[in-house]
Scaffold this active site. Sequence first.
Site, PDB file in Angstrom:
ATOM      1  N   SER A 247       0.840  -1.195   0.000  1.00  0.00           N
ATOM      2  CA  SER A 247       0.000   0.000   0.000  1.00  0.00           C
ATOM      3  C   SER A 247       0.880   1.252   0.000  1.00  0.00           C
ATOM      4  CB  SER A 247      -0.959  -0.051   1.196  1.00  0.00           C
ATOM      5  OG  SER A 247      -2.004   0.873   1.051  1.00  0.00           O
ATOM      6  N   ASP A 339      -8.253  -6.415  -5.530  1.00  0.00           N
ATOM      7  CA  ASP A 339      -7.966  -5.292  -4.633  1.00  0.00           C
ATOM      8  C   ASP A 339      -9.050  -4.235  -4.822  1.00  0.00           C
ATOM      9  OD1 ASP A 339      -6.972  -3.122  -3.246  1.00  0.00           O
ATOM     10  OD2 ASP A 339      -4.958  -3.241  -4.091  1.00  0.00           O
ATOM     11  N   HIS A 374      -6.440  -6.582  -1.128  1.00  0.00           N
ATOM     12  CA  HIS A 374      -5.391  -5.583  -0.929  1.00  0.00           C
ATOM     13  C   HIS A 374      -4.340  -6.015   0.089  1.00  0.00           C
ATOM     14  CE1 HIS A 374      -3.671  -1.561  -0.987  1.00  0.00           C
ATOM     15  NE2 HIS A 374      -3.756  -1.492   0.335  1.00  0.00           N
TER      16      HIS A 374
END
Length: 445
Positions: A247, A339, A374
């Site tokens: 991320s 994601d 994610h």
Amino acid sequence: MNSNSKEGVILSVDPLSCLHDEPVHIKVSGLKPNQDVTLRTSMKDVRNVQFVSYAHYRANGNGEVDVNEMKSLGGQYKGLFPMGLFGSLVPAPNEYKYTRFFKKDVENPNIVTVGVYDGHVSIEALCVSEEMKPLSSVIHERHYMGPGVQRIPVRYGKVRGSLFLPPGDGPFPGIVDMFGTAGGLLEYRSAQFASRGFASLALAFFNYDDLPKGLEEFDIAYFEEAVEYLLKHEKVLHSGVGCIGISKGADLAASMATFIPSVVACVAINGYFAPVEKGIRVKDKFYPAFPQKYDHMRMTDDGIFMPLTCRPELRAVERLMFPLEKCNAAFLFIVGADDRDVASESHAQLAYQYFSSQDYKNDYHVESYPGAGHLIEPPYSPHCYASFQHSAMGPICWGGTAKYHTECQVDAWEKVQRFFWHHLVEKSKGDDDSQLYNIPVKSHL
């Protein structure tokens, strides 16, 4: 392997104690032929939040259940999913539904209670009813730190974090390890890297110790200092280091690979290749942030914020991307195709196209996983579909399904280790064959 049983029922978990990235084999014997049973796992995180999973099985003609060979008939998942009782752990019915499992005390294992119950029962009954007693139960330990792994708190100049070292004299390949906008210091991936032969620096970059409490403009000098710390350590190979981020940590890892020559291998998991949220300063040049991730979102019927991500245009991204073609690193992009937070697959493919257009001389590769979300972490970390995020002040959807996400984490973890081992160890010895990825042999505790 069995700690508590009645009526001749034996539940076994093999091994009883292992590293967290290792699978276990769960079996039940002593049941009646074709008896319906429910298997349940339970463990608590650092905040004392209870996570549970359950699955319904039917014994065979010999009165046995083997989760490696038999399909779940219901519960938290259906079908063949040998590690489903771990990968599908979710907050118990009496807990806040959108809670992500966090482990901060990595020097102690996760304690998992595994039980088998008569009949196909609900998770509410398993968690609430005091009369619901298991036919057999087992206590299982999952360790983040293998025998002899050291955890060393780091305060080096402005650098804050923890260094994890494998047992022995080394020198070991070094990695800088970063997470995202959760902030603070997360050590569980670095602890597991050290258990597999890597010296890993879990690096905090905000909301920890005397670092800024919130996300602020970054300076590449902070990350250069972290790399300097690793390369000066007597137990770390001095030929170059790797970095890994997920991320927000992914774009920080990309910036390190771009602007710090001694970073020779970069793993970017579900992120951008330009600054996001906050920009970064590199000496006298400032790279502004990509547009905020949470500017546009909708709310689902069950109260989850769903960011409205879309495929970015190459021309628009190129204006903000780091000058990746100038860097000295190999890249591995790990992507969850489901994601829901970041258009990570699109960004990884754009980076790949960009490298190709520049005739980039180093390795670059995209690994995309259908059904993965994610939060791709080391194997058998509980899949988190959605959790509360302070930047949105509500639960954000991360995506993925437990089975495919778990399978992704297993495969990606092995590929990441092989990637780092090749570029930090084998290539430093003059071996350029990218097919010769070798990693330390796994062994149970």
